[in-house]
Scaffold this active site. Sequence first.
Site, mmCIF file in Angstrom:
data_model
loop_
_atom_site.group_PDB
_atom_site.id
_atom_site.type_symbol
_atom_site.label_atom_id
_atom_site.label_comp_id
_atom_site.label_asym_id
_atom_site.label_seq_id
_atom_site.Cartn_x
_atom_site.Cartn_y
_atom_site.Cartn_z
ATOM 1 N N GLU A 1 49.483 49.280 40.849
ATOM 2 C CA GLU A 1 49.593 49.563 42.042
ATOM 3 C C GLU A 1 50.954 49.819 41.745
ATOM 4 O O GLU A 1 52.271 50.480 42.537
ATOM 5 C CB GLU A 1 49.326 48.350 42.957
ATOM 6 C CG GLU A 1 50.362 48.689 44.478
ATOM 7 C CD GLU A 1 49.438 47.810 44.805
ATOM 8 O OE1 GLU A 1 50.089 46.986 45.828
ATOM 9 O OE2 GLU A 1 48.666 46.231 44.816
ATOM 10 N N GLU B 1 48.605 36.950 47.335
ATOM 11 C CA GLU B 1 48.028 37.492 48.391
ATOM 12 C C GLU B 1 46.118 37.937 47.560
ATOM 13 O O GLU B 1 45.432 37.633 48.622
ATOM 14 C CB GLU B 1 48.315 38.431 48.769
ATOM 15 C CG GLU B 1 47.852 38.824 50.569
ATOM 16 C CD GLU B 1 48.350 40.808 50.260
ATOM 17 O OE1 GLU B 1 46.465 41.000 49.424
ATOM 18 O OE2 GLU B 1 48.829 40.621 50.579
ATOM 19 N N HIS B 2 46.233 38.237 46.667
ATOM 20 C CA HIS B 2 45.770 39.630 46.052
ATOM 21 C C HIS B 2 44.263 38.013 45.193
ATOM 22 O O HIS B 2 43.039 38.059 45.224
ATOM 23 C CB HIS B 2 45.902 40.134 45.353
ATOM 24 C CG HIS B 2 46.647 41.552 45.642
ATOM 25 N ND1 HIS B 2 46.105 42.755 44.468
ATOM 26 C CD2 HIS B 2 46.858 41.590 46.279
ATOM 27 C CE1 HIS B 2 46.111 43.368 45.087
ATOM 28 N NE2 HIS B 2 47.422 42.943 46.307
ATOM 29 N N HIS C 1 53.099 38.522 46.845
ATOM 30 C CA HIS C 1 52.460 39.453 47.102
ATOM 31 C C HIS C 1 50.484 39.305 45.765
ATOM 32 O O HIS C 1 49.895 39.576 46.617
ATOM 33 C CB HIS C 1 52.647 40.822 46.868
ATOM 34 C CG HIS C 1 51.731 42.159 46.114
ATOM 35 N ND1 HIS C 1 50.792 42.360 45.274
ATOM 36 C CD2 HIS C 1 51.702 43.071 47.576
ATOM 37 C CE1 HIS C 1 50.681 43.855 45.759
ATOM 38 N NE2 HIS C 1 50.187 43.728 46.852
#
Length: 430
Positions: free
Chosen positions: A142, A70-71, A67
């Site tokens: 987040e 991905e960012h 993840h």
Amino acid sequence: MQIKEKAYSVFDERLFSATLANGLQINILPKADFQKTYAVFTTNLGSMDRNFRVGEQKLQIPAGTAHFLEHKLFEKADYDAFQIFTRNGADSNAFTSYNKTSYLFSATSRLKENLTTLLDFVQDPYFSSASVAKEQGIIGQEIQMYNDDVDWQLYMGMMRNLFPKQALSEDIAGTSASIAQITPELLYKVHQVFYHPQNMHLFVTGNLDPQMVVDWVEENQRQKQFTEFVQPVNLQKAEQKILPVVEQSSAVCLANRPKVMLGIRNNRYLPAPGLERLKYLLTLDLGLYLLLSSSSKNYLKLYDEGLLDDTFGYDLNNERDELFLTMGGDSDHPQQLAAALKEILRRGLTDTPELAADFALAKKEMYGRCIARMNSLEAIANSFEGALYGNATIFDEAQMFKEISLTEVIEALGQFVSEQVISSFEIKPK
């Protein structure tokens, strides 16, 4: 470049496929009646991928790395990919799941420019210590946001019950402690191993010419150099002790009402990756629809008894070689609801004329859902799982739903539920 064609004559659709010299698989589905195009570029790296051997070297990845990567891929030394897409009139995004990471865009013009941007920003990484440290703070916020989401905590509580101390029991974003271990060097290494063209596939659909798209992508890939691909060997099952399912647990949270979720983990019988696995999952899906959908007799009975409401839902998931079912929602009587759901699952389906009529309607419902999804470029592309389901598309799913028999549904559902430990997780309001 040889392009293969698969015709879906019933739906008047055609799927074009090609594999480039570097191993990248391309699938193209023209939709001449659409104004826009949609593309999704996917790598076989998800949050559950944590422990590997690559050649002679071991690679252990902190939770949340897929993840995090991905960012970070959108941000480069001198530009941001989001800005390039915007200038070219495209909407772009990305998502990470348990078993894959996908990057996507939709646009009504400049398809070549947007495809080039998609391929380039994903395949050309840039990471610095400063940008990684900044992202650790952003993703940390987040993670905290999800920690405050009671429904997410209900789901994660169930995942910890079903997969204790395994990667599937951890948040896709990781934890503040795990992402603190991520460095630019680690991201470069993970990208080199998992973002090789042989570990990726591209799906493009919309108003386009298939040969032209293949030519554009091939031209783009010829200009790039990649190291020799070494297939990463997953060591998680080989090196990790598989703990039994936790039958029951609970947590106290700031919630307005009690919540309860039940789960079943079943990997005793799961067909090998391919079309048979997809058919098995669709067969189970039909059975669960008959048992638990909002139009089922079981749901209506529990609704009338005040044990559940419209927050109730169920979800069947296949993540690589793991198959699991979750179901639940808000309830003022969580233990009674859990007991009633267990009894429904234990009882299963009995072949009766009434069930046969319900089954005929269920098949029409599922077939209709597939037809509706065929009008969504996003649904067509995002549902493509590559080799996991034998490169099947929505059009294959629709045909399978028509062919499944009631006998197959009863047998599959009974096999899935029989002799299984059914886990429950409850959230109690503080």
